[in-house]
Scaffold this motif. Structure first.
Motif, PDB file in Angstrom:
ATOM      1  N   ILE A 265       7.767  -8.527   2.257  1.00 15.33           N
ATOM      2  CA  ILE A 265       6.807  -7.428   2.185  1.00 15.33           C
ATOM      3  C   ILE A 265       5.578  -7.873   1.388  1.00 15.33           C
ATOM      4  CG2 ILE A 265       8.604  -5.692   2.432  1.00 15.33           C
ATOM      5  CD1 ILE A 265       8.266  -5.023  -0.513  1.00 15.33           C
ATOM      6  N   ALA A 266       4.463  -7.155   1.584  1.00 15.07           N
ATOM      7  CA  ALA A 266       3.207  -7.560   0.957  1.00 15.07           C
ATOM      8  C   ALA A 266       2.721  -6.514  -0.044  1.00 15.07           C
ATOM      9  CB  ALA A 266       2.139  -7.784   2.033  1.00 15.07           C
ATOM     10  N   ASP A 267       3.408  -5.390  -0.119  1.00 14.51           N
ATOM     11  CA  ASP A 267       2.996  -4.321  -1.026  1.00 14.51           C
ATOM     12  C   ASP A 267       4.264  -3.782  -1.680  1.00 14.51           C
ATOM     13  OD1 ASP A 267       2.045  -2.106  -2.351  1.00 14.51           O
ATOM     14  OD2 ASP A 267       0.979  -1.260  -0.629  1.00 14.51           O
ATOM     15  N   VAL A 268       4.413  -4.057  -2.958  1.00 14.09           N
ATOM     16  CA  VAL A 268       5.680  -3.736  -3.631  1.00 14.09           C
ATOM     17  C   VAL A 268       5.595  -2.444  -4.431  1.00 14.09           C
ATOM     18  CG1 VAL A 268       6.404  -6.135  -3.802  1.00 14.09           C
ATOM     19  CG2 VAL A 268       5.019  -5.147  -5.631  1.00 14.09           C
ATOM     20  N   ARG A 269       4.586  -1.621  -4.189  1.00 11.05           N
ATOM     21  CA  ARG A 269       4.408  -0.425  -5.010  1.00 11.05           C
ATOM     22  C   ARG A 269       5.598   0.535  -4.941  1.00 11.05           C
ATOM     23  NH1 ARG A 269      -1.383   1.725  -3.350  1.00 11.05           N
ATOM     24  NH2 ARG A 269      -1.001   0.352  -1.565  1.00 11.05           N
ATOM     25  N   SER A 270       5.912   1.097  -6.081  1.00  9.77           N
ATOM     26  CA  SER A 270       6.956   2.116  -6.154  1.00  9.77           C
ATOM     27  C   SER A 270       6.379   3.431  -5.631  1.00  9.77           C
ATOM     28  CB  SER A 270       7.372   2.316  -7.612  1.00  9.77           C
ATOM     29  OG  SER A 270       6.281   2.871  -8.331  1.00  9.77           O
ATOM     30  N   LEU A 271       7.256   4.422  -5.461  1.00  9.63           N
ATOM     31  CA  LEU A 271       6.785   5.737  -5.024  1.00  9.63           C
ATOM     32  C   LEU A 271       5.731   6.273  -5.988  1.00  9.63           C
ATOM     33  CD1 LEU A 271       6.753   8.436  -3.534  1.00  9.63           C
ATOM     34  CD2 LEU A 271       8.743   9.109  -4.866  1.00  9.63           C
ATOM     35  N   ASN A 272       6.038   6.162  -7.265  1.00  6.44           N
ATOM     36  CA  ASN A 272       5.138   6.714  -8.268  1.00  6.44           C
ATOM     37  C   ASN A 272       3.745   6.083  -8.197  1.00  6.44           C
ATOM     38  OD1 ASN A 272       4.647   8.511 -10.312  1.00  6.44           O
ATOM     39  ND2 ASN A 272       5.126   7.000 -11.921  1.00  6.44           N
ATOM     40  N   ALA A 273       3.728   4.751  -8.090  1.00  8.91           N
ATOM     41  CA  ALA A 273       2.448   4.043  -8.027  1.00  8.91           C
ATOM     42  C   ALA A 273       1.697   4.430  -6.752  1.00  8.91           C
ATOM     43  CB  ALA A 273       2.685   2.544  -8.075  1.00  8.91           C
ATOM     44  N   MET A 274       2.433   4.503  -5.653  1.00  9.02           N
ATOM     45  CA  MET A 274       1.807   4.848  -4.377  1.00  9.02           C
ATOM     46  C   MET A 274       1.236   6.264  -4.434  1.00  9.02           C
ATOM     47  SD  MET A 274       1.009   4.012  -1.340  1.00  9.02           S
ATOM     48  CE  MET A 274       1.920   2.598  -0.736  1.00  9.02           C
ATOM     49  N   TYR A 275       2.018   7.173  -5.010  1.00 15.88           N
ATOM     50  CA  TYR A 275       1.617   8.573  -5.126  1.00 15.88           C
ATOM     51  C   TYR A 275       0.286   8.679  -5.886  1.00 15.88           C
ATOM     52  CZ  TYR A 275       2.565  13.613  -5.472  1.00 15.88           C
ATOM     53  OH  TYR A 275       2.516  14.974  -5.339  1.00 15.88           O
ATOM     54  N   GLN A 276       0.253   8.011  -7.032  1.00 13.40           N
ATOM     55  CA  GLN A 276      -0.957   8.079  -7.858  1.00 13.40           C
ATOM     56  C   GLN A 276      -2.156   7.463  -7.135  1.00 13.40           C
ATOM     57  OE1 GLN A 276      -0.967  10.001 -10.299  1.00 13.40           O
ATOM     58  NE2 GLN A 276       1.260  10.233 -10.301  1.00 13.40           N
ATOM     59  N   ASP A 277      -1.915   6.362  -6.427  1.00 16.80           N
ATOM     60  CA  ASP A 277      -3.025   5.707  -5.727  1.00 16.80           C
ATOM     61  C   ASP A 277      -3.583   6.589  -4.610  1.00 16.80           C
ATOM     62  OD1 ASP A 277      -2.917   3.553  -7.385  1.00 16.80           O
ATOM     63  OD2 ASP A 277      -1.834   2.242  -6.000  1.00 16.80           O
ATOM     64  N   ILE A 278      -2.693   7.318  -3.941  1.00 14.18           N
ATOM     65  CA  ILE A 278      -3.162   8.206  -2.867  1.00 14.18           C
ATOM     66  C   ILE A 278      -4.009   9.331  -3.465  1.00 14.18           C
ATOM     67  CG2 ILE A 278      -2.412   9.889  -1.124  1.00 14.18           C
ATOM     68  CD1 ILE A 278      -0.032   8.033  -0.551  1.00 14.18           C
ATOM     69  N   VAL A 279      -3.552   9.870  -4.580  1.00 14.19           N
ATOM     70  CA  VAL A 279      -4.313  10.921  -5.260  1.00 14.19           C
ATOM     71  C   VAL A 279      -5.691  10.377  -5.657  1.00 14.19           C
ATOM     72  CG1 VAL A 279      -4.431  12.353  -7.342  1.00 14.19           C
ATOM     73  CG2 VAL A 279      -2.268  12.149  -6.078  1.00 14.19           C
ATOM     74  N   ARG A 280      -5.695   9.149  -6.157  1.00 16.28           N
ATOM     75  CA  ARG A 280      -6.952   8.537  -6.589  1.00 16.28           C
ATOM     76  C   ARG A 280      -7.932   8.371  -5.422  1.00 16.28           C
ATOM     77  NH1 ARG A 280      -4.706   4.139  -9.348  1.00 16.28           N
ATOM     78  NH2 ARG A 280      -3.718   5.685 -10.667  1.00 16.28           N
ATOM     79  N   GLU A 281      -7.406   8.207  -4.225  1.00 15.77           N
ATOM     80  CA  GLU A 281      -8.281   8.089  -3.046  1.00 15.77           C
ATOM     81  C   GLU A 281      -8.799   9.462  -2.605  1.00 15.77           C
ATOM     82  OE1 GLU A 281      -9.329   5.341  -1.715  1.00 15.77           O
ATOM     83  OE2 GLU A 281      -8.000   3.899  -2.683  1.00 15.77           O
ATOM     84  N   GLY A 282      -8.423  10.512  -3.340  1.00 15.20           N
ATOM     85  CA  GLY A 282      -8.887  11.853  -2.968  1.00 15.20           C
ATOM     86  C   GLY A 282      -8.038  12.473  -1.863  1.00 15.20           C
ATOM     87  N   LEU A 283      -6.856  11.933  -1.645  1.00 16.29           N
ATOM     88  CA  LEU A 283      -5.984  12.432  -0.584  1.00 16.29           C
ATOM     89  C   LEU A 283      -4.774  13.118  -1.192  1.00 16.29           C
ATOM     90  CD1 LEU A 283      -6.217   9.192   1.537  1.00 16.29           C
ATOM     91  CD2 LEU A 283      -7.304  11.369   2.078  1.00 16.29           C
ATOM     92  N   GLN A 284      -4.001  13.759  -0.331  1.00 13.59           N
ATOM     93  CA  GLN A 284      -2.848  14.489  -0.825  1.00 13.59           C
ATOM     94  C   GLN A 284      -1.538  13.857  -0.354  1.00 13.59           C
ATOM     95  OE1 GLN A 284      -2.236  18.373   0.733  1.00 13.59           O
ATOM     96  NE2 GLN A 284      -0.732  18.893  -0.815  1.00 13.59           N
TER      97      GLN A 284
END
Lengths: 416, 271
Positions: A388-407
């Motif tokens: 895999i090329a993206d090892v982000r956890s749920l928490n990290a992914m969640y925060q990053d999506i919020v940061r992009e202005g998305l839900q």
């Protein structure tokens, strides 16, 4: 640079090696990829002919920037328009494609991005697909989770907050039969709100049974829609039967599944033709079964265990982005999943344009979520399907999506 | 004379102020029903405030989550929940989802949404009538989402619907009143409130539907995809109020072809 797929594991015996080499070198040693094997249900469906017919006549070099501009100006994107959007002529207009794609995504999905995680429950495989880490000749640790091990993994994943799970197996009807997968679905339905399957294709009655066990979505990748190339890459096993695999989504819908997903594995053949066929596969299914839900994925080839060199050939990020924008404009109502085969920067960017679903907290091995989530390990896990090329956890992914202005959305589904 | 005019004006204002509509025995002053899907929860509260909305829809399938941020926590208490049955493909599934909603504590209101088309998400009128019959008999306040067909609307009223919710154009399309003429017929012929739902993309379209006599407007995507969500919610509120006031006041004459003839054709009549 073309891929060099063929690797001989040191652990293979002389007889096995002999057979492997014959399959690889001698086409006459291989079975007819269009001949159904015993027990495979045959559907009377015209979808395959329609998709393959369009694909064969598609010449991406025929389209001009004018065709692309015209396609972008139209409200409804026809198959011809879609072909133009997929062509090399559209590449210089990628930003315009992205702008249009973003608008379409917003209309149908608002700002939502769904998060799920895959769980590999077994990696035994009876197929020899030369590009896959699970292939039967590859030397990896084979494992099939027991119900206890599975429950432990599910608890760990569920505790992390994940509500949608995709259960995956290698393709072994012997080592991971339908009953075993059914039990896995029942267990998963206790820990997760939404259960999907990515397993070997089965008959309508099997899909019906698995649906009763709690699964509602089925993903099957055709890998490549180019039969000639398909035949050279899938040398052994039931996966070699091209038409049976092609009709899997249709059988899943007939078995009562709410939604299906499809895709080619980009990089195995002419990616523009494969992208065209993937989208048309969904397009014709939707016309025939308008009530079902549909989604497209976009996996690119990745390195595997014992073959680090595998790469997606000419499908670079720019081409992948173009394909996804074209998918979105042609099929605005269809979900688009971008897996952890892609890197963080790409996934962060593409959810703002076209993707509606991403995975998080991913492991493509069998039984190693505990180690990955908690750092603890009791026993050795089974080998991985790909890196895999993206090892982000749920928490990290969640925060990053919020940061992009998305839900970020963990579930929007009820089993009825 | 001046005093009388002033008094009349005051009465009009009073009338506007008590201009309410009733659903399931509840009285509402706001005629803007806000959708909650498609945008972030933090913005829901701001949108509700700016919209002045008293009813907010939410998908039952969306509340079916264990995540910490439950959507219900973001909806102010004075707002009436209108759970919808999205995800239902037939009457039986809609009934099951509605019952689930009641068990989840979302109240007795339910917006019946039954779709068997994943592309345009058009409602299945026949299944909707069936679900409405069952749910109304179970004491739900049923607001069915429907394709604006007069016979279906009558069947829905007979089945016990508290209102009908015809679509203006396909969900999410922001195309406005594509079904204008058919909605006009429903407003004219149907005695329960006609709430225009789906496809309203701009405040001006919402205003137009209200001028026609719609009881309320339901919007989601138009607000969810706006650059500034609370600002757009406020714009919709004003447009809906303006349209309602125009309807109540009686629209002025619009000359369709040329000016009014100064020499009337009937001028020859002697009695």
């Amino acid at each position: 640079m073309e891929n060099e797929f063929l690797v001989d594991a040191e652990t293979l015996g002389e007889e096995a090696l002999l057979k492997k080499h014959r399959l690889e070198r001698d086409p006459s040693a291989r079975t007819d990829p269009t001949a159904y094997m015993e027990g495979m249900e045959v559907l009377a469906s015209d979808i395959r002919d329609k998709v393959l017919g369009e694909m064969e006549s598609y010449d991406p070099s025929r389209y001009t920037q004018e065709d692309v501009r015209r396609a972008l100006q139209k409200e409804d994107c026809s198959i011809e328009d879609f072909k133009a959007l997929l062509s090399p002529a559209a590449e210089p207009l990628l930003e315009e494609l992205a702008q249009r794609a973003k608008r379409e995504t917003g209309k149908h999905f608002g700002n939502t991005v769904y998060i799920f995680t895959p769980l590999y429950i077994a990696n035994y495989c009876e197929n020899y697909c030369v590009y896959c880490g699970y292939n039967c000749y590859n030397d990896i640790v084979r494992k099939r989770l027991t119900m206890e091990e599975m429950e432990k993994e599910m608890k760990i994943i569920s505790d992390s907050g994940i509500e949608e799970i995709l259960l995956l197996t290698g393709e072994s009807r012997r080592m991971s039969d339908v009953d075993y997968i059914g039990e896995a679905c029942k267990l998963a339905a206790r820990y997760f709100r939404n259960v999907g399957l990515e397993i070997y294709p089965v008959n309508v009655e099997d899909y019906r049974y698995l649906h009763q066990c709690g699964a509602d979505y089925v993903t099957v990748f055709q890998e490549t829609y180019d039969l000639k190339q398909y035949e050279k890459l899938h040398l052994l096993g039931h996966k070699r039967v091209f038409p049976y695999r092609f009709d899997a989504q249709e059988r899943a819908i007939l078995g009562g599944m709410r939604g299906v997903a499809a895709s080619a594995l980009l990089g195995l053949s002419d990616f523009r033709k494969d992208a065209l066929a993937s989208a048309l596969h969904i397009y014709y299914l939707q016309r025939k079964y308008p009530h079902a839900e549909y989604s497209l994925s976009c996996p690119r080839l990745r390195p595997i265990a014992n073959n680090e060199g595998i790469h997606p050939v000419d499908v670079h990020e720019t081409q992948l982005c173009q394909i996804l924008c074209a998918y979105r404009i042609f099929l605005p109502y269809v979900g688009i999943t971008v897996s952890s085969r892609e890197q963080k920067h790409f996934r962060d960017g593409i959810v703002r344009i076209a993707a509606t679903k991403v995975s998080a907290g991913v492991s493509t091995g069998v039984g190693d979520h505990e180690e990955k989530y908690t750092g603890e390990q009791e026993q050795e896990g089974g080998g991985e399907q790909f890196e895999i090329a993206d090892v982000r956890s749920l928490n990290a992914m969640y925060q990053d999506i919020v940061r992009e202005g998305l839900q970020p959305v963990l579930n929007e589904y009820v089993y009825v | 004379m001046r005093r009388r005019r002033k008094k009349e004006k005051m009465e009009k204002v009073m009338e506007m102020e008590k201009d309410t509509f009733i659903l399931g025995g509840k009285e509402f002053t706001s005629r803007f029903i806000l959708g909650s899907g498609k945008y972030s929860m933090e913005l829901i509260r701001a949108a509700v405030e700016e919209a002045g909305a008293q009813i907010i829809t939410l998908a039952v399938r969306r509340t079916n989550t264990k995540q910490g941020e439950n959507i219900l926590d973001y909806i102010p208490e004075h707002v009436t929940l209108l759970p919808n049955t999205s995800g239902a493909r037939n009457a039986e599934e809609a009934v099951r989802i509605a019952r689930m909603s009641r068990e989840l504590g979302c109240g007795d209101f339910v917006k019946v949404e039954i779709m068997k088309d994943s592309k345009y998400l058009l409602p299945d009128n026949h299944e909707t009538v069936r679900a409405t019959e069952i749910l109304a008999a179970e004491g739900f306040v049923v607001l069915p989402y429907m394709y604006p067909d007069l016979y279906t609307a009558r069947d829905l009223v007979r089945a016990g619907a508290a209102a009908v919710m015809p679509l203006a154009s396909p969900i999410g399309s922001n195309k406005g009143l594509a079904t204008r003429e058919f909605i006009r017929i429903l407003i004219e012929e149907i005695d329960v409130p006609v709430i225009v739902d789906a496809g309203i993309g701009r405040p001006s379209q919402a205003c137009e539907a209200m001028e026609m006599g719609a009881a309320a407007i339901m919007a989601n995507t138009a607000i969810a995809t706006a650059g500034d969500i609370p600002l757009m919610a406020g714009a919709f509120r004003k447009a809906i109020e303006a349209g309602r006031a125009a309807y109540l006041s009686g629209l002025g004459r619009v000359l369709e072809r040329g000016a009014a003839a100064s020499d009337p054709l009937t001028g020859f009549l002697r009695d």
